[in-house]
Design a protein around this motif. Structure first.
Motif, PDB file in Angstrom:
ATOM      1  N   ILE A 116      28.449  34.300  42.843  1.00  0.00           N
ATOM      2  CA  ILE A 116      28.543  33.679  41.514  1.00  0.00           C
ATOM      3  C   ILE A 116      27.304  32.822  41.215  1.00  0.00           C
ATOM      4  N   MET A 117      26.965  31.940  42.170  1.00  0.00           N
ATOM      5  CA  MET A 117      25.808  31.067  41.923  1.00  0.00           C
ATOM      6  C   MET A 117      24.543  31.732  42.474  1.00  0.00           C
ATOM      7  N   SER A 118      24.223  32.888  41.944  1.00  0.00           N
ATOM      8  CA  SER A 118      23.027  33.592  42.403  1.00  0.00           C
ATOM      9  C   SER A 118      21.789  32.896  41.837  1.00  0.00           C
ATOM     10  N   GLN A 119      20.642  33.278  42.361  1.00  0.00           N
ATOM     11  CA  GLN A 119      19.371  32.723  41.869  1.00  0.00           C
ATOM     12  C   GLN A 119      19.265  32.922  40.355  1.00  0.00           C
ATOM     13  N   ARG A 120      19.746  34.106  39.912  1.00  0.00           N
ATOM     14  CA  ARG A 120      19.624  34.428  38.506  1.00  0.00           C
ATOM     15  C   ARG A 120      20.485  33.499  37.645  1.00  0.00           C
ATOM     16  N   VAL A 121      21.731  33.297  38.087  1.00  0.00           N
ATOM     17  CA  VAL A 121      22.633  32.424  37.322  1.00  0.00           C
ATOM     18  C   VAL A 121      22.089  30.997  37.291  1.00  0.00           C
ATOM     19  N   CYS A 122      21.581  30.526  38.440  1.00  0.00           N
ATOM     20  CA  CYS A 122      21.023  29.170  38.487  1.00  0.00           C
ATOM     21  C   CYS A 122      19.867  29.029  37.511  1.00  0.00           C
ATOM     22  N   THR A 123      18.989  30.025  37.496  1.00  0.00           N
ATOM     23  CA  THR A 123      17.851  29.979  36.583  1.00  0.00           C
ATOM     24  C   THR A 123      18.334  29.982  35.132  1.00  0.00           C
ATOM     25  N   GLN A 124      19.356  30.793  34.858  1.00  0.00           N
ATOM     26  CA  GLN A 124      19.876  30.838  33.484  1.00  0.00           C
ATOM     27  C   GLN A 124      20.440  29.482  33.057  1.00  0.00           C
ATOM     28  N   THR A 137      18.140  14.808  27.384  1.00  0.00           N
ATOM     29  CA  THR A 137      19.240  15.733  27.147  1.00  0.00           C
ATOM     30  C   THR A 137      19.387  16.710  28.307  1.00  0.00           C
ATOM     31  N   CYS A 138      18.242  17.194  28.771  1.00  0.00           N
ATOM     32  CA  CYS A 138      18.222  18.145  29.880  1.00  0.00           C
ATOM     33  C   CYS A 138      18.925  17.562  31.113  1.00  0.00           C
ATOM     34  N   ASP A 139      18.705  16.276  31.345  1.00  0.00           N
ATOM     35  CA  ASP A 139      19.321  15.559  32.446  1.00  0.00           C
ATOM     36  C   ASP A 139      20.847  15.727  32.428  1.00  0.00           C
ATOM     37  N   LEU A 140      21.441  15.536  31.227  1.00  0.00           N
ATOM     38  CA  LEU A 140      22.895  15.652  31.091  1.00  0.00           C
ATOM     39  C   LEU A 140      23.361  17.061  31.464  1.00  0.00           C
ATOM     40  N   TYR A 141      22.610  18.066  30.998  1.00  0.00           N
ATOM     41  CA  TYR A 141      23.032  19.452  31.245  1.00  0.00           C
ATOM     42  C   TYR A 141      22.843  19.842  32.708  1.00  0.00           C
ATOM     43  N   ILE A 142      21.806  19.331  33.342  1.00  0.00           N
ATOM     44  CA  ILE A 142      21.627  19.660  34.761  1.00  0.00           C
ATOM     45  C   ILE A 142      22.759  19.037  35.580  1.00  0.00           C
ATOM     46  N   LEU A 143      23.148  17.805  35.233  1.00  0.00           N
ATOM     47  CA  LEU A 143      24.280  17.189  35.938  1.00  0.00           C
ATOM     48  C   LEU A 143      25.562  18.008  35.727  1.00  0.00           C
ATOM     49  N   ALA A 144      25.726  18.554  34.513  1.00  0.00           N
ATOM     50  CA  ALA A 144      26.894  19.393  34.244  1.00  0.00           C
ATOM     51  C   ALA A 144      26.823  20.689  35.056  1.00  0.00           C
ATOM     52  N   ALA A 145      25.631  21.281  35.136  1.00  0.00           N
ATOM     53  CA  ALA A 145      25.457  22.505  35.923  1.00  0.00           C
ATOM     54  C   ALA A 145      25.772  22.233  37.392  1.00  0.00           C
ATOM     55  N   MET A 146      25.410  21.042  37.865  1.00  0.00           N
ATOM     56  CA  MET A 146      25.697  20.685  39.255  1.00  0.00           C
ATOM     57  C   MET A 146      27.204  20.552  39.483  1.00  0.00           C
ATOM     58  N   ALA A 147      27.916  20.081  38.458  1.00  0.00           N
ATOM     59  CA  ALA A 147      29.376  19.983  38.579  1.00  0.00           C
ATOM     60  C   ALA A 147      29.979  21.375  38.694  1.00  0.00           C
ATOM     61  N   VAL A 148      29.459  22.314  37.901  1.00  0.00           N
ATOM     62  CA  VAL A 148      29.951  23.691  37.961  1.00  0.00           C
ATOM     63  C   VAL A 148      29.662  24.279  39.347  1.00  0.00           C
ATOM     64  N   ASP A 149      28.462  23.996  39.858  1.00  0.00           N
ATOM     65  CA  ASP A 149      28.083  24.463  41.191  1.00  0.00           C
ATOM     66  C   ASP A 149      29.064  23.957  42.260  1.00  0.00           C
ATOM     67  N   ARG A 150      29.401  22.651  42.198  1.00  0.00           N
ATOM     68  CA  ARG A 150      30.361  22.085  43.159  1.00  0.00           C
ATOM     69  C   ARG A 150      31.740  22.727  42.989  1.00  0.00           C
ATOM     70  N   TYR A 151      32.105  22.988  41.738  1.00  0.00           N
ATOM     71  CA  TYR A 151      33.394  23.615  41.458  1.00  0.00           C
ATOM     72  C   TYR A 151      33.478  24.990  42.131  1.00  0.00           C
ATOM     73  N   VAL A 152      32.454  25.803  41.945  1.00  0.00           N
ATOM     74  CA  VAL A 152      32.470  27.142  42.541  1.00  0.00           C
ATOM     75  C   VAL A 152      32.446  27.033  44.069  1.00  0.00           C
ATOM     76  N   ALA A 153      31.615  26.110  44.600  1.00  0.00           N
ATOM     77  CA  ALA A 153      31.494  25.982  46.052  1.00  0.00           C
ATOM     78  C   ALA A 153      32.822  25.601  46.698  1.00  0.00           C
TER      79      ALA A 153
END
Ligand SMILES: *[C@@H]1O[C@H](CO)[C@@H](O)[C@H](O)[C@H]1NC(C)=O
Length: 309
Positions: A135-143, A109-125
């Motif tokens: 926006i993609m600070s260390q804190r947000v990434c950890t969260q 399950t975690c795998d799916l969410y990390i891939l989704a988080a990566m999509a958000v990261d690409r979106y912001v970038a």
């Protein structure tokens, strides 16, 4: 083994694939190679990202954790499977089976969410490059990472505890190569309707939610890329997404193959084949995608080679 009514199962037998006893040498060798490749690829990816300071960005932060998650969930399945190819006794203890389902459930399950988080990261970038570092600070990434683990843990602990609180008295032979939920439910003699519904709700929610995040992110990304006037700029923006999109396509391709309806006679062998792909092949392929198609990873590898030789 058939059980008498009323006896509770203390251990399960993993039947594996139909006819595996004839080909166990080949199967053992193939899956050993796959597993060793998975270990080397993912550990290599984790170390590479740690060592190369050029890769200390949010995208590689997630990629490093994706490698860790892939490592964990293939390790939950493959070593036991390899052992069962060789051994005559293909048993797994009740607790072992529970732990396997729990660990697999958390990390898959975690795998799916990390891939989704990566999509958000690409979106912001790509869509908001000026504010990207804020926006993609260390804190947000950890969260985002913690939230991914939370979703994984919730899914796995709820489903595993409901599954293993059932009574098993029909048989203890699991028609699968690891303790996955549907083949275990097939052995229960208590009513499994609630467990089936619970699993469907959790899996459905996790799949739909992460797919939606990915689709929304990539819709905006595509719209932004189309607007870029220079071909070089367009190529550069797209290249950072290419590996991620490839990984997503393969994973969700395997998942849809697993969950879409197919003819009932072949269902069980079909289900196993899909799980092999999802649980064993995907963790091996992921690091390859990111190192073969990714310019930055290639540069980091070159840098390390230069330092070493
Ligand atoms: C959730 O957990 C169950 C049982 O542990 C597992 O079979 C399933 O693959 C997990 N995945 C998702 C996406 O919910």
């Amino acid at each position: 083994m058939k059980l008498h009514n009323g006896t509770q199962v203390t251990e399960f037998v993993l039947l594996g694939f139909a006819g595996q006893h004839k080909f166990w040498h080949i199967l053992f060798l193939v899956f050993l190679v796959i597993y060793v490749t998975t270990l080397v690829g993912n550990v290599g990816m984790i170390l590479l990202i740690k060592i190369d300071s050029g890769l200390h960005t949010p995208m590689y932060f997630f990629l490093q954790h994706l490698a860790f998650v892939d490592l964990c969930y293939s390790s939950a399945i493959t070593p036991k499977m390899l052992q069962n190819f060789i051994g005559t006794e293909k048993s797994i203890s009740f607790t072992g089976c529970m732990v396997q389902l729990l660990v697999y459930g958390i990390f898959a399950t975690c795998d799916l969410y990390i891939l989704a988080a990566m999509a958000v990261d690409r979106y912001v970038a790509i869509c908001n490059p000026l504010h990207y570092p804020v926006i993609m600070s260390q804190r947000v990434c950890t969260q985002l990472l913690v939230a991914s683990y939370f979703m994984g843990f919730t899914n796995a602990s709820v489903n595993t505890s409901f599954t293993f609180s059932l009574k098993f008295c029909k048989s203890n032979e699991i028609n699968h190569f690891f303790c996955d939920e549907p083949p275990i439910l097939a052995l229960a003699c208590s009513n499994v309707d609630f467990s089936i519904m619970l699993l469907a709700v959790f899996v459905g929610f996790n799949l739909v939610f992460t797919v939606l995040i990915i689709i929304f992110s990539y819709t905006y990304i595509l719209a932004a890329i189309v607007k870029i006037s220079s071909t070089a700029g367009r190529k550069k923006a797209f290249s950072t997404c290419a590996s991620h999109l490839t990984a997503i396509t393969i994973l969700y391709g395997a998942l849809s193959y697993m969950y879409l309806p197919h003819s009932s006679t072949e269902t069980q062998e079909h289900e196993k084949a899909a799980s092999v792909f999802y649980g064993i092949m995907v963790p091996m392929i992921n690091p390859m995608i990111y190192s073969l198609r990714n310019h930055e990873v290639k540069e980091a590898l070159k840098g390390i080679r230069k330092k070493c030789f």
